[in-house]
Design a protein around this motif. Structure first.
Motif, short mmCIF file in Angstrom:
data_model
loop_
_atom_site.label_atom_id
_atom_site.label_comp_id
_atom_site.label_asym_id
_atom_site.label_seq_id
_atom_site.Cartn_x
_atom_site.Cartn_y
_atom_site.Cartn_z
N UNK A 117 -14.60 -3.15 -23.66
CA UNK A 117 -15.94 -3.42 -23.17
C UNK A 117 -16.32 -4.89 -23.20
N UNK A 118 -15.38 -5.77 -23.58
CA UNK A 118 -15.64 -7.21 -23.62
C UNK A 118 -14.75 -7.91 -22.59
N UNK A 119 -14.95 -9.22 -22.47
CA UNK A 119 -14.12 -9.99 -21.53
C UNK A 119 -12.65 -10.01 -21.96
N UNK A 120 -12.41 -9.71 -23.22
CA UNK A 120 -11.04 -9.72 -23.73
C UNK A 120 -10.27 -8.45 -23.36
N UNK A 121 -10.96 -7.49 -22.77
CA UNK A 121 -10.31 -6.23 -22.39
C UNK A 121 -9.23 -6.46 -21.34
N UNK A 122 -9.27 -7.62 -20.69
CA UNK A 122 -8.24 -7.96 -19.70
C UNK A 122 -6.86 -8.04 -20.33
N UNK A 123 -6.80 -8.06 -21.67
CA UNK A 123 -5.53 -8.13 -22.37
C UNK A 123 -4.83 -6.77 -22.45
N UNK A 124 -5.38 -5.78 -21.83
CA UNK A 124 -4.85 -4.42 -21.90
C UNK A 124 -3.37 -4.31 -21.53
N UNK A 125 -2.85 -5.07 -20.55
CA UNK A 125 -1.41 -4.96 -20.23
C UNK A 125 -0.49 -5.28 -21.40
#
Length: 232
Positions: A117-125
């Motif tokens: 739910x934060x901008x850091x969620x882009x790290x999911x890969x």
């Protein structure tokens, strides 16, 4: 059958006064000196299941909170392949990092719970395999990444590369780290910006006469342009 009775004269027989009679029981042959019983040991007691579950849950919550705390004032979050690193190598790596950079080992599921739910969620890969997480609390991104590159080269840990990173909400894969490592420093950006502002006087005056909001937008656009040029 004849029976002979023997009698003693009381005047001729008197038992010695110093002699005592001692009875010694015959030792039981089943309890000899070489027979020993093993000492009684109480069986180990294990913690009840609900206590172990509570401890595990508490540790997980502490890890999630630690990740959230390190995300405060964080400019870049990167994942490093941790599998295969020894304890000594990990300790050496931590000592080589600058003070504004923190290294944390945590399960992918717990890290994702903290960044969801934060901008850091882009790290999911990066949420696969074993990762160590690099938190950079500085705008000087190349200077924060360089210590690991040096450590990686010295220890010949080519396989333990960055698996990804998030900077300004954008995901950078392993092949994109060159752009992060070659970013200009803040001082370099300011120098370029100052050089641009020392251009034609007419352009400078017209820019300064604009509303403050417009000036800020122009400056931001120019900085972004410089960053895009450095990534190419």
């Amino acid at each position: 059958m004849e029976t002979t009775l023997l009698s003693f004269s009381s005047s001729n027989f008197s038992p010695p006064s110093s002699q005592t009679l001692t009875l010694k029981p015959n030792p039981n042959p089943f309890f000899t000196s070489h027979f020993h019983f093993p000492p009684f040991k109480r069986p180990p007691t294990s913690k009840p299941t609900h206590i172990r579950a509570a401890i595990s849950r508490t540790k997980k919550e502490q890890t999630v909170e630690a990740v959230k705390t390190n995300l405060e004032n964080c400019f870049l979050l990167a994942a490093i392949k941790y599998e295969g690193l020894t304890v000594k190598q990990f300790q050496d790596l931590r000592r080589s990092l600058p003070e504004n950079t923190k290294l944390l080992v945590a399960k992918n599921t717990l890290v994702y719970k903290a960044i969801e739910g934060t901008k850091w969620e882009a790290l999911k890969p990066c949420m696969t395999g074993m990762n160590a997480w690099l938190f950079v609390h500085s705008e000087e991104i190349p200077a924060a990444i360089k210590p690991y590159r040096t450590f990686q080269k010295e220890k010949k840990l080519e396989e333990n590369d960055f698996t990804g990173a998030v900077f300004e909400g954008k995901f950078y894969g392993p092949g994109d780290f060159k752009a992060l490592e070659s970013m200009p420093t803040r001082a370099e950006l300011y120098a370029k910006l100052l050089g641009a502002l020392q251009g034609p006087a007419l352009g400078l005056v017209s820019t300064l006469q604009a509303p403050a909001r417009d000036v800020l937008m122009v400056l931001k656009a120019y900085v972004k342009k410089l960053e895009d040029e450095s990534e190419q």
